[in-house]
Design an enzyme around this catalytic site. Structure first.
Site, PDB file in Angstrom:
ATOM      1  N   ASP A 164       0.846  -1.188   0.000  1.00 45.34           N
ATOM      2  CA  ASP A 164       0.000   0.000   0.000  1.00 45.34           C
ATOM      3  C   ASP A 164       0.887   1.245   0.000  1.00 45.34           C
ATOM      4  O   ASP A 164       1.904   1.302   0.686  1.00 45.34           O
ATOM      5  CB  ASP A 164      -0.916  -0.008   1.234  1.00 45.34           C
ATOM      6  N   ILE A 165       0.476   2.247  -0.764  1.00 45.66           N
ATOM      7  CA  ILE A 165       1.277   3.470  -0.894  1.00 45.66           C
ATOM      8  C   ILE A 165       1.274   4.283   0.398  1.00 45.66           C
ATOM      9  O   ILE A 165       2.179   5.088   0.625  1.00 45.66           O
ATOM     10  CB  ILE A 165       0.760   4.312  -2.097  1.00 45.66           C
TER      11      ILE A 165
ATOM     12  N   ASN B 247     -13.080  -3.270   2.138  1.00 49.64           N
ATOM     13  CA  ASN B 247     -14.133  -2.264   2.258  1.00 49.64           C
ATOM     14  C   ASN B 247     -15.086  -2.397   1.077  1.00 49.64           C
ATOM     15  O   ASN B 247     -14.652  -2.671  -0.046  1.00 49.64           O
ATOM     16  CB  ASN B 247     -13.531  -0.865   2.305  1.00 49.64           C
TER      17      ASN B 247
ATOM     18  N   GLY C 106     -15.633   3.339   3.566  1.00 52.21           N
ATOM     19  CA  GLY C 106     -14.343   3.983   3.345  1.00 52.21           C
ATOM     20  C   GLY C 106     -13.647   3.521   2.088  1.00 52.21           C
ATOM     21  O   GLY C 106     -12.502   3.904   1.841  1.00 52.21           O
ATOM     22  N   GLN C 107     -14.304   2.677   1.282  1.00 49.67           N
ATOM     23  CA  GLN C 107     -13.678   2.224   0.025  1.00 49.67           C
ATOM     24  C   GLN C 107     -13.390   3.430  -0.862  1.00 49.67           C
ATOM     25  O   GLN C 107     -14.257   4.285  -1.062  1.00 49.67           O
ATOM     26  CB  GLN C 107     -14.591   1.237  -0.712  1.00 49.67           C
TER      27      GLN C 107
ATOM     28  N   HIS D  88     -10.093  -5.451  -3.458  1.00 52.33           N
ATOM     29  CA  HIS D  88      -8.767  -5.648  -2.863  1.00 52.33           C
ATOM     30  C   HIS D  88      -8.922  -6.039  -1.407  1.00 52.33           C
ATOM     31  O   HIS D  88      -9.824  -5.569  -0.716  1.00 52.33           O
ATOM     32  CB  HIS D  88      -7.896  -4.398  -2.991  1.00 52.33           C
TER      33      HIS D  88
ATOM     34  N   HIS E  98      -6.933  -5.835   2.066  1.00 50.63           N
ATOM     35  CA  HIS E  98      -5.820  -5.276   2.827  1.00 50.63           C
ATOM     36  C   HIS E  98      -5.308  -6.365   3.761  1.00 50.63           C
ATOM     37  O   HIS E  98      -6.085  -6.938   4.530  1.00 50.63           O
ATOM     38  CB  HIS E  98      -6.294  -4.114   3.707  1.00 50.63           C
TER      39      HIS E  98
HETATM   40  P1  5GP Z   1      -9.733   1.368   0.148  1.00 51.44           P
HETATM   41  O1  5GP Z   1      -9.809   2.714   0.830  1.00 51.44           O
HETATM   42  O2  5GP Z   1     -10.434   1.411  -1.193  1.00 51.44           O
HETATM   43  O3  5GP Z   1     -10.190   0.222   0.997  1.00 51.44           O
HETATM   44  O4  5GP Z   1      -8.194   1.090  -0.086  1.00 51.44           O
HETATM   45  C1  5GP Z   1      -7.477   1.648  -1.141  1.00 51.44           C
HETATM   46  C2  5GP Z   1      -6.024   1.621  -0.733  1.00 51.44           C
HETATM   47  O5  5GP Z   1      -5.248   1.863  -1.879  1.00 51.44           O
HETATM   48  C3  5GP Z   1      -5.639   2.676   0.306  1.00 51.44           C
HETATM   49  O6  5GP Z   1      -5.107   2.031   1.462  1.00 51.44           O
HETATM   50  C4  5GP Z   1      -4.596   3.523  -0.420  1.00 51.44           C
HETATM   51  O7  5GP Z   1      -3.530   3.942   0.415  1.00 51.44           O
HETATM   52  C5  5GP Z   1      -4.111   2.594  -1.522  1.00 51.44           C
HETATM   53  N1  5GP Z   1      -3.666   3.280  -2.721  1.00 51.44           N
HETATM   54  C6  5GP Z   1      -4.254   4.317  -3.346  1.00 51.44           C
HETATM   55  N2  5GP Z   1      -3.559   4.666  -4.446  1.00 51.44           N
HETATM   56  C7  5GP Z   1      -2.502   3.815  -4.517  1.00 51.44           C
HETATM   57  C8  5GP Z   1      -1.424   3.684  -5.445  1.00 51.44           C
HETATM   58  O8  5GP Z   1      -1.298   4.406  -6.441  1.00 51.44           O
HETATM   59  N3  5GP Z   1      -0.523   2.707  -5.188  1.00 51.44           N
HETATM   60  C9  5GP Z   1      -0.622   1.878  -4.103  1.00 51.44           C
HETATM   61  N4  5GP Z   1       0.314   0.946  -3.931  1.00 51.44           N
HETATM   62  N5  5GP Z   1      -1.646   1.978  -3.219  1.00 51.44           N
HETATM   63  C10 5GP Z   1      -2.562   2.938  -3.419  1.00 51.44           C
END
Ligand code: 5GP
Ligand code: ZN
Length: 117
Positions: A34-35, A90, A96-97, A103, A105
């Protein structure tokens, strides 16, 4: 297996158009860091094929779902998370998605509070 959503960030990572720190890749599944990590280990495990979220899964996705969790176990093993870890997905805006490509986590390496916020 190349059903790509042109507007999807994670489809861009699958295609190699957007760089990512990959920790696993196979025919169906990739995993990358994760970034913005929320734990010492924070890896996202995703299907190559665009599926919006867990609510969009069908019975036909059972094999890819099994593979996603096989990769979760492998990454957890490789990261030495024998003390435990958390797997989170999510679903929808209220959860919070923020990226609408399924995906999981994988979070570990520190104690986890419960319930999540
Ligand atoms: P969500 O909030 O949809 O459950 O999770 C999305 C995740 O993707 C977040 O934890 C966010 O930090 C990660 N993310 C968003 N953009 C990027 C990216 O460009 N590269 C990587 N490796 N992770 C990302
Ligand atoms: Zn996608």
């Amino acid at each position: 297996m190349t059903e790509r959503d042109p507007d999807c960030l994670f489809c861009g990572i699958v295609a190699g158009d957007i760089p990512a720190d990959l920790v696993h890749e196979d025919d169906e599944v990739i995993a990358f860091r994760d970034i913005a990590p929320r734990a010492p280990t924070h890896v996202l495990v995703i299907p190559r094929r665009h599926i919006a979220d867990a609510q969009a899964l069908t019975d036909a996705d059972a094999p890819v779902l099994a593979n996603l969790f096989a990769v979760v176990r492998r990454v957890a093993d490789e990261a030495g998370l024998e003390r435990g870890y958390r797997v989170v997905t999510n679903v929808g805006p209220e959860s919070g998605q923020t990226v609408f490509h399924l995906h999981f986590h994988l979070l570990g390496g520190r104690p986890m509070a419960w319930p999540p916020g």
